[in-house]
Design a protein around this motif. Structure first.
Motif, short mmCIF file in Angstrom:
data_model
loop_
_atom_site.label_atom_id
_atom_site.label_comp_id
_atom_site.label_asym_id
_atom_site.label_seq_id
_atom_site.Cartn_x
_atom_site.Cartn_y
_atom_site.Cartn_z
N ALA A 64 0.83 -1.20 0.00
CA ALA A 64 0.00 0.00 0.00
C ALA A 64 0.87 1.25 0.00
CB ALA A 64 -0.92 -0.01 1.21
N LEU A 65 1.96 1.24 0.75
CA LEU A 65 2.87 2.38 0.78
C LEU A 65 3.54 2.57 -0.58
CD1 LEU A 65 4.28 4.57 2.46
CD2 LEU A 65 6.03 2.88 3.00
N PHE A 81 1.60 6.49 -6.98
CA PHE A 81 0.51 7.40 -7.33
C PHE A 81 0.92 8.85 -7.13
CE2 PHE A 81 -3.29 9.82 -6.10
CZ PHE A 81 -4.01 9.70 -7.27
N ALA A 82 1.63 9.15 -6.04
CA ALA A 82 2.09 10.52 -5.79
C ALA A 82 3.09 10.96 -6.84
CB ALA A 82 2.71 10.59 -4.39
N LEU A 83 3.97 10.07 -7.26
CA LEU A 83 4.95 10.39 -8.30
C LEU A 83 4.26 10.69 -9.63
CD1 LEU A 83 7.98 10.55 -9.06
CD2 LEU A 83 7.80 8.15 -9.71
N LEU A 84 3.30 9.83 -10.01
CA LEU A 84 2.58 10.05 -11.27
C LEU A 84 1.76 11.35 -11.22
CD1 LEU A 84 1.35 6.43 -12.09
CD2 LEU A 84 3.17 7.73 -13.21
N THR A 85 1.16 11.63 -10.08
CA THR A 85 0.38 12.87 -9.94
C THR A 85 1.31 14.08 -10.03
OG1 THR A 85 -1.20 11.74 -8.53
CG2 THR A 85 -1.21 14.13 -8.46
N GLY A 86 2.48 14.00 -9.42
CA GLY A 86 3.45 15.10 -9.50
C GLY A 86 3.93 15.34 -10.91
N THR A 110 -5.74 16.84 -5.37
CA THR A 110 -5.15 15.59 -4.87
C THR A 110 -5.01 15.63 -3.35
OG1 THR A 110 -3.95 15.33 -6.95
CG2 THR A 110 -3.20 14.02 -5.08
N LEU A 111 -4.55 16.79 -2.83
CA LEU A 111 -4.41 16.94 -1.39
C LEU A 111 -5.76 16.85 -0.67
CD1 LEU A 111 -2.52 17.63 1.00
CD2 LEU A 111 -3.07 20.03 0.57
N ILE A 112 -6.77 17.50 -1.22
CA ILE A 112 -8.11 17.44 -0.61
C ILE A 112 -8.65 16.01 -0.64
CG2 ILE A 112 -10.52 18.17 -0.91
CD1 ILE A 112 -9.41 20.90 -1.81
N GLY A 113 -8.44 15.30 -1.75
CA GLY A 113 -8.87 13.90 -1.83
C GLY A 113 -8.15 13.03 -0.82
N GLY A 114 -6.85 13.26 -0.64
CA GLY A 114 -6.08 12.50 0.35
C GLY A 114 -6.57 12.76 1.77
#
Length: 128
Positions: free
Chosen positions: A6-7, A13-18, A49-53
């Motif tokens: 999961a980590l 996912f964070a890398l692709l979003t960035g 993305t931050l709000i979704g997280g």
């Protein structure tokens, strides 16, 4: 092991979003119901993305809290039931257990009794 996957998935996912946010740096018009503003798309993507997280994390914390509360309630219930069972328990000797088993019919006797009972009901001897 599941937590590690999961980590890793979260980091990917964070890398692709960035990367996606850095590619889209143009300014866009955002309608906020009462006003219209121009915001760089990179900020919009990272903000959403931050709000979704935050929403997903809050739900996870709430769910964990609820499960811990239910777990605590069930443990208390178990201790109550164990205490009541211990107070009403009757000591049993092995002699009384042996006498209980001696009164039960043997499996062959039970099969014989079932076939006799089914003959009295008008069924054929092979059916139950």
């Amino acid at each position: 092991m599941k937590m590690q996957w999961a980590l890793i998935a979260g980091l990917v996912f964070a890398l692709l979003t960035g990367i996606f946010a850095v590619i889209n740096v143009d300014s866009v018009q955002v309608n906020l119901l009462f006003n219209t503003v121009r915001v760089p798309l990179i900020l919009l993507i990272l903000g959403c993305t931050l709000i979704g997280g935050i929403i997903v994390g809050s739900y996870g914390i709430y769910r964990q809290y609820r499960l811990q509360r239910e777990n605590k309630r069930l443990k208390l219930r178990i201790t109550e039931l164990e205490a009541s069972a211990a107070s009403t328990a009757v000591p049993v000797s092995y002699d009384s257990i042996d006498s209980l088993h001696s009164n039960e019919p043997e499996p062959d006797d039970q099969l014989h009794n079932d076939s006799i009972g089914s003959q009295h009901k008008g069924n054929s001897p092979g059916t139950l």
